[in-house]
Each structure stands twice: as structure tokens, then as C-alpha cells.
Design a protein around this motif. Structure first.
Motif, PDB file in Angstrom:
ATOM      1  N   SER A 197      -6.566  -8.512  53.985  1.00  0.00           N
ATOM      2  CA  SER A 197      -7.800  -9.180  54.403  1.00  0.00           C
ATOM      3  C   SER A 197      -7.927  -9.293  55.918  1.00  0.00           C
ATOM      4  O   SER A 197      -8.993  -9.620  56.420  1.00  0.00           O
ATOM      5  CB  SER A 197      -7.902 -10.562  53.751  1.00  0.00           C
ATOM      6  N   THR A 198      -6.859  -9.037  56.655  1.00  0.00           N
ATOM      7  CA  THR A 198      -6.962  -9.143  58.111  1.00  0.00           C
ATOM      8  C   THR A 198      -6.980  -7.785  58.805  1.00  0.00           C
ATOM      9  O   THR A 198      -7.392  -7.678  59.947  1.00  0.00           O
ATOM     10  CB  THR A 198      -5.790  -9.975  58.696  1.00  0.00           C
ATOM     11  N   ARG A 242      -8.115  -3.684  58.412  1.00  0.00           N
ATOM     12  CA  ARG A 242      -8.993  -2.846  57.581  1.00  0.00           C
ATOM     13  C   ARG A 242      -8.253  -1.600  57.108  1.00  0.00           C
ATOM     14  O   ARG A 242      -8.463  -0.510  57.618  1.00  0.00           O
ATOM     15  CB  ARG A 242     -10.250  -2.488  58.356  1.00  0.00           C
ATOM     16  N   LYS A 243      -7.360  -1.790  56.163  1.00  0.00           N
ATOM     17  CA  LYS A 243      -6.603  -0.666  55.595  1.00  0.00           C
ATOM     18  C   LYS A 243      -6.832  -0.639  54.097  1.00  0.00           C
ATOM     19  O   LYS A 243      -7.026  -1.677  53.468  1.00  0.00           O
ATOM     20  CB  LYS A 243      -5.099  -0.842  55.826  1.00  0.00           C
ATOM     21  N   LYS A 244      -6.775   0.550  53.546  1.00  0.00           N
ATOM     22  CA  LYS A 244      -6.800   0.657  52.084  1.00  0.00           C
ATOM     23  C   LYS A 244      -5.733   1.649  51.659  1.00  0.00           C
ATOM     24  O   LYS A 244      -5.350   2.525  52.443  1.00  0.00           O
ATOM     25  CB  LYS A 244      -8.182   1.075  51.611  1.00  0.00           C
TER      26      LYS A 244
END
Ligand code: ATP
Length: 440
Positions: free
Chosen positions: A164-165, A167-169
Motif C-alpha cells: 500500500s505504500t 506502487r509495486k505489483k
């Protein structure tokens, strides 16, 4: 264990002695008789250990866009270790020799007491390897804390915080370097297996369908990391665990093994942990640890590929692989052929004589290089002795400042491995050293 490699039978002793004599690794609390299986890192050792960790961090975090780091707490509540399975299963089978009363790990002794040769043992008991302690002044369950036996759980429990902190997926990873503690029953072989050690671990979260491919990818990456840092290929091999030997959480484990003086043994493990960890912590905490894939509009629990290495164990392997004795000008010398990135000092500045005339220019040379390289500065004894001392601790380059330097504003650069010496103008020195260490 099959004998792996033709090594000097005294190699281990020689490396332990060198490590002590030259300030790499000391026995902990030595003035009180030592504390079994704990070690302190001295002035050169701390440099080298930091270099091992920095090389790992650079490759695993800095040079990638798909891995981020964290630094999690060492102390943790029982709930974490109940969910991870460590309270239940992080045990070794323990037996006592009925004759000499020595205590052993049953899986390490092949039914014969290594001390007295007896084959009579007590029934095996499960012994939990975690160090248990107490947080706060009140005794009782609520105050029980454990020292982490691995760094990995910090990455799982922080999964949502990181997602949530940042921006990785998936596929993406969380890396950590830090101390871990295991109450090993048979700590042994210097810093190979100690009760307090440092780990370098990375949890790589992937869509389940990609797990096998990433597992293979990380085995390859991690093997090459050791090769690139100078361990010869014939001292490294991969060992894939048979399905029946896998830990309860693992869908596949491959060890990078090193040819230690006692045979092939583990350096690092790479495991496909499936969704075990995130599922366990989701169920136990009531907080869902999942990834929501917006494009596909679906929620899933990523699989985890984990390369888990020991920093202290890796340092030992680098020392063992680097240790050489060769002959220079008819004299035997000890030389650590360490990669420059790992060497405690990359450069030694050596004024030819103690005479004050040389001090100014020597300090000038030092001040040019010191911001970029770890430098030693040594004015004692003959230049030959000083070269030997630097060879012995793996310093790749010695820079000698002599009386000609005052006139020609140049110095002599000596290469540790070839012992070749060349004259380099002081004005070109930084560029010269950067080129030698591939940092153009
Ligand atoms: P071993 O079977 O040698 O005890 P392990 O398979 O339990 O090790 P892991 O839990 O996979 O080890 O830990 C990952 C890495 O951490 C190991 O490959 C090793 O480099 C390091 N490590 C584990 N235990 C110790 C220890 N007691 N001392 C030093 N390093 C360790």
C-alpha cells in the motif's frame, strides 16, 4: 558427504588463524574464556562483512526496479511464530550419547557418537531452535517474545504495508539483511553455523502460474552472484532437494553448495514456498494478505520464491575460496585473492619511508582516494613486508609514494595478483583506480 575438492587439509585452520591474527574475526568474550560459537568481527572483518552485504543489496535491491527493502524488528510476539510454523516445527531431533553424555543432532551423526564412538543413544526429542525471552517486567505468556530465527517473517507480516505504500505489483520482492538467532545444538566449523548470524533474504511474490519460472530464474541469479564475486565455478554446485526431503511449506528447494574443507555443504537455499506464508498469516491474524489485480478484476494470494543466504556464512566461503599461498621472488606469500568489492581495504597508501618529506604528498594521495575507496595507510617496516601484509588481507592495490614522487608527482601502483608495478601520475590516480575497478 563426498569429498568435494582437493583442498589443503589445513585450509580451515589457516583461515581461522589469519582471521584472528589480522583482525577479521575474533572469538566473542575471549578475555572471559570465550562464549561458545559466538564471534566478533574486527576492524578488517567488519569492512569485509559490510562489503558482502553491500554487494548483495546492490544486486538484489539497488539495481532492480522490482525489489524493495525493509528492516524489521528482531524481537517478535509468539503469534508470528505460531502462524509461521516455527513454534511447532522449527526443531531438531536431539539425542544424548549414553556413554559420554554428549548431546547431538540425530540427523548429523549416522548413529555413531563422534566423540566416543558409542552407538547407544537416548530416544530422540524435538528441540525448538528459537531463543525465547521476555519483554517487559511481567512474566507470563503475554510477555513472551522470541528472537527471530530468520528474517523472512518480517517481509510477510509487512506485505500489506509495503504493497500500500509502494506502487509495486507481483512479480515483485521485499528484501532484508539482518541478524537471526538459532539455538543450534551443534554449532561448528567457525562461522559456518553459529547461534547468532546474519542473513540476506528476499521474498519474491509472484502470480502462482509464474512460480516455477521465477524459481528457476532466482536459482540462476544467485548461483551467478557468487561466481561474479570470484568463487571459482568448480567450488560451487546446485543441489535440488528430493520431493520427500522438502520442508512442510516448500514446493521446491535448491541449495547453492560450496566446497568447504569438510565437503559440499549449503551456502544458500532458494525455495518455492507457494502461498504457505501469506495464507498462514492471513488466517492467524484475520488480515487478508492478498493482491488485487485490477486488470483481471481478481484477488489472489501470491506465491513466494525465496533466496535465503547467510552473510556471515558467505563471508567465510569468500575467505576460503580466496586463500592462496604462492611464490613471489623466491619467497612464499599468503594472498587473499578477494574481489576488490569484498576486500577490507581496496587500496593501501605506503610512503616508502617515514621521513617527514613524504608525509605531505602521501596524505594528498590518501585524500584523493579515501572518499571513493576503503584505504589503509601504513608507514612501518620495509616496503616488502608491507606488501606481504596487504597481500595477506586481500588489498588489491598498493600505492607507494617515494622520493621521486616529490619531483615527478607520480606514484607506483602495485597489483596484488600479478605483483606488477606501474608508475601513475597523481593527477590520473583516481581515474586509474576507477578503471582498474571497472568504475569508469
Ligand atoms: P542448515 O541446514 O545449514 O542449518 P538451513 O537450511 O536451516 O541451514 P535456512 O533456514 O535455509 O538454513 O537459512 C538460510 C541461510 O541462512 C543458510 O543457507 C545459511 O547461509 C544461513 N544460516 C542458517 N543457519 C545458520 C547458522 N546457524 N549460522 C550461520 N548461517 C546460517
Amino acid at each position: 558427504m563426498e569429498s568435494a575438492f582437493e583442498t589443503d587439509p589445513e585450509l580451515l585452520e589457516k583461515v581461522i588463524n589469519l582471521a584472528k591474527r589480522r583482525g577479521f574475526i575474533f572469538q566473542s568474550a575471549e578475555i572471559y574464556g570465550g562464549f561458545r560459537s559466538t564471534y566478533d568481527y574486527g576492524p578488517l572483518g567488519v569492512n569485509m562483512l559490510r562489503n558482502v552485504k553491500a554487494a548483495w543489496w546492490r544486486e538484489m535491491v539497488q539495481m532492480r526496479l522490482d525489489v524493495v527493502g525493509i528492516d524489521a524488528a528482531i524481537l517478535g510476539p509468539p503469534a508470528v511464530w505460531a502462524a509461521s510454523g516455527h513454534l511447532e516445527t522449527f526443531t531438531d531431533p536431539l539425542v544424548d550419547c549414553r556413554k559420554c553424555k554428549e548431546r547431538w543432532r540425530e540427523d548429523k551423526i549416522d548413529g555413531v557418537c563422534p566423540k566416543c564412538g558409542s552407538t547407544e543413544f537416548t530416544e530422540a526429542r524435538a528441540f525448538n531452535l528459537m531463543f525465547k525471552t521476555q519483554a517487559g517486567p511481567v512474566e507470563g505468556e503475554g510477555a513472551t517474545a522470541y528472537l527471530r530465527p530468520e528474517t523472512a517473517q518480517g517481509m510477510f507480516t509487512n506485505f500489506n504495508n509495503v504493497i500500500s505504500t509502494i506502487r509495486k505489483k507481483p512479480p515483485f520482492g521485499i528484501a532484508q539483511i539482518g541478524k537471526s538467532f538459532r539455538n543450534e545444538i551443534t554449532p561448528q566449523n567457525f562461522v559456518f553455523r553459529t547461534r547468532e548470524f546474519e542473513q540476506m533474504e528476499m521474498e519474491f511474490f509472484v502470480p502462482p502460474a509464474e512460480a516455477e519460472q521465477w524459481y528457476r530464474y532466482w536459482i540462476d541469479q544467485r548461483f551467478n552472484w557468487y561466481l561474479n564475486l570470484g568463487i571459482p565455478s568448480d567450488m560451487l554446485r546446485l543441489h535440488e532437494h528430493a520431493k520427500e526431503d522438502l520442508s512442510h511449506y516448500s514446493r521446491g528447494t535448491t541449495d547453492v553448495e560450496f566446497a568447504y574443507p569438510w565437503g559440499w555443504d549449503e551456502l544458500e537455499g532458494i525455495a518455492n514456498r507457494g502461498d504457505y506464508d501469506l495464507t498462514q498469516h492471513s488466517n492467524a491474524s484475520g488480515t487478508k494478505l492478498e493482491y488485487f489485480d485490477q486488470a483481471a478484476n481478481e484477488r489472489y494470494t501470491p506465491y513466494v520464491i525465496e533466496p535465503a543466504a547467510g552473510a556471515t556464512r558467505a563471508m567465510m566461503a569468500f575467505l576460503l575460496a580466496a586463500y592462496h599461498e604462492d611464490e613471489v621472488e623466491g619467497e612464499t606469500r599468503t594472498v587473499l585473492r578477494l574481489d576488490w568489492r569484498l576486500a577490507p581495504y581496496q587500496i593501501a597508501v605506503l610512503p616508502l619511508s617515514k621521513k617527514p618529506e613524504l608525509e605531505g604528498v602521501s596524505r594528498e594521495v590518501l585524500s584523493i582516494l579515501q572518499p571513493y575507496f576503503a584505504c589503509d595507510y601504513d608507514v612501518t617496516q620495509s616496503i616488502g613486508r608491507r606488501y606481504r601484509r596487504q597481500d595477506e588481507v586481500g588489498t588489491p592495490y598498493c600505492i607507494t609514494v617515494d622520493f621521486d614522487s616529490l619531483e615527478d608527482r607520480a606514484v607506483t601502483v602495485r597489483d596484488r595478483d600479478t605483483t606488477e608495478q606501474v608508475r601513475v601520475p597523481i593527477g590520473d590516480l583516481l581515474a586509474n583506480m576507477r578503471a582498474r575497478t571497472n568504475q569508469h
